[in-house]
Design an enzyme around this catalytic site. Structure first.
Site: not given
Length: 451
Positions: A84, A298
């Site tokens: 990512r 996250n």
């Protein structure tokens, strides 16, 4: 550590599970004035005296712009099958809009090709906080036009990369961009206004909703997926009198962006604070609530609020748990929070698919020499990752549709206002000579992925 955690194996996860690492453009790329890149708000902010630790900037960072092949080779060595990364908006559109800077787009084209040749799936984040300064000069995210410029930027990037990118992430942690950038002033652009914060938040969400159909239209991968990444902390009352505070903090920190995306409304608990500033126009919430294929999660810590610190800015005093470990960031290590959040998103929001798009820890790392050469022993980070992997495994067992896990971060890097004083990488970076050294945590991950 339990006996079960000690025996944790890759085979405990689905066969098609994606294991990766995550990075962000301004934190690693450097080359801020090369090949036509324009300035971002983080260039301006980091060069403003007093805004970052030691006056550090991202001017050079990890020099990933020139060393990306070396870094992809490290990913292959570790055994990762996903990466990512974020795309620098001002590298593609130096003015934030208008004509493409072809050399900037060519860099990401080379990066995606390098990933593909190493059998690593590209997950591209379009916005990881580096707004072109030219757009900030026009009001930044508080200006509704920025959402439209973002959708146009998404169009230009996805036309070039849409044949190869597996995962498209519109926004990274828009709460941080809106709140820390425009209310507390800890991040770029360093403002302090609730009205600007709320306007920015709404337009970030609007930009996400406008970009989704564009990305879908331009994607040529049959298995491509589209979503957004939000920041979360696991909130519990800090004492017997803090239940209402915890509910408010959860609404502000977690649901401020989660509810609009999945329920097409803002949390009722925040109405008295944000409604007077919300620039909602007819149709906005339907655009914002455009269905996604996944939610990026996250997660780093738990918070235990006990009182207001600054009521106007919705900051809270936290209780420290004497039985817990804390990272170099002052964050409590609490793996169970990850498990609980993943299960919550599945049950309460019916999220179709989840990725842990960031999880990791900063500790005090020291580069040492032994008979084998340069080494970094980081047992705390190794334990942190192992225990959070176990929490993710338990969440899957509980029914959470978790499909991948991206460790933050591949490399030590520019940690925003903390500069280079905090290290999150599983790879140590010597910023003087750009040497990369795989830490013990990275070696453990490599062994884990071999099983």
């Amino acid at each position: 550590m339990t006996e079960q955690q000690a025996g944790l194996s890759r085979t405990d996860f689905p066969d098609n599970f994606i294991w990766g690492t995550a990075t962000a453009s301004y934190q690693i790329e450097g080359a801020v004035e090369e090949d036509g890149r324009g300035p971002s708000i983080w260039d301006t902010f980091s060069h403003t005296p007093g805004k970052t630790s030691n006056g550090d900037t991202g001017d050079v960072a990890d020099n990933h712009y020139h060393l990306y092949r070396r870094d992809v080779a490290l990913m292959r060595q570790i055994g990762l099958n996903g990466y990512r990364f974020s795309i620098s908006w001002p590298r593609i559109l130096p003015e934030g809009r208008g004509q493409i800077n072809q050399k900037g787009l060519d860099f990401y084209n080379r990066l995606v090709d390098e990933l593909a040749s190493n059998n690593i799936l590209p997950f591209a984040t379009l916005y990881h906080w580096d707004l072109p300064q030219a757009l900030q000069d026009k009001g930044g995210w508080a200006n509704r036009d920025t959402a439209k410029y973002f959708a146009d930027y998404a169009d230009k990037v996805s036309r070039k990369l849409g044949d190869r990118v597996k995962g498209w992430i519109t926004l990274n942690e828009p709460w941080v961009a809106a709140v820390l950038g425009n209310l507390t002033g800890e991040h770029a652009p360093g403002l302090s206004s609730m009205e600007t914060t709320v306007r920015a938040a709404h337009h970030l969400l609007l930009g996400h909703g406008l970009a989704l159909p564009v990305l879908r239209e331009n994607s040529q991968r049959a298995d491509a997926e589209f979503g957004a990444t939000l920041s979360f902390n696991y909130v519990e009352p800090g004492d017997d009198h803090s239940e209402e505070l915890a509910i408010l903090k959860d609404a502000w920190d977690n649901r401020f962006f989660l509810d609009p995306l999945f329920k097409k409304n803002y949390p009722e608990e925040l109405a008295g604070i944000i409604n007077q500033y919300l620039p909602v126009e007819p149709g906005d919430m339907d655009i914002i609530g455009t269905p996604v294929d996944f939610l990026g999660v996250n997660y780093y810590f738990r918070t235990l609020p006990v009182a207001y610190e600054d009521k106007a800015k919705l900051t809270f005093k936290q209780r420290k748990n004497p039985g817990s470990q804390y990272t170099a960031m002052g964050w409590e290590v609490y793996p169970e929070g990850l498990r609980n959040l993943l299960v919550r998103f599945h049950k309460d929001y019916n999220v179709p698919k989840l990725y842990v798009t960031e999880n990791g820890a900063a500790f005090e790392d020291r580069l040492q020499q032994d008979q084998s050469g340069a080494v970094v022993h980081d047992p705390d980070r190794l334990n942190y990752l192992r225990d959070h992997f176990e929490a993710a495994r338990q969440a899957i067992k509980d029914g959470a549709p978790l499909a991948g896990y991206f460790v933050w971060s591949l490399l030590d890097n520019f940690e925003w206002a903390h500069g280079y004083s905090k290290r999150f990488g599983i790879v140590y970076v010597d910023y003087q000579n750009q040497q990369r050294v795989l830490k013990d945590s990275g070696k453990w991950l490599q062994q884990f992925l071999e099983k």
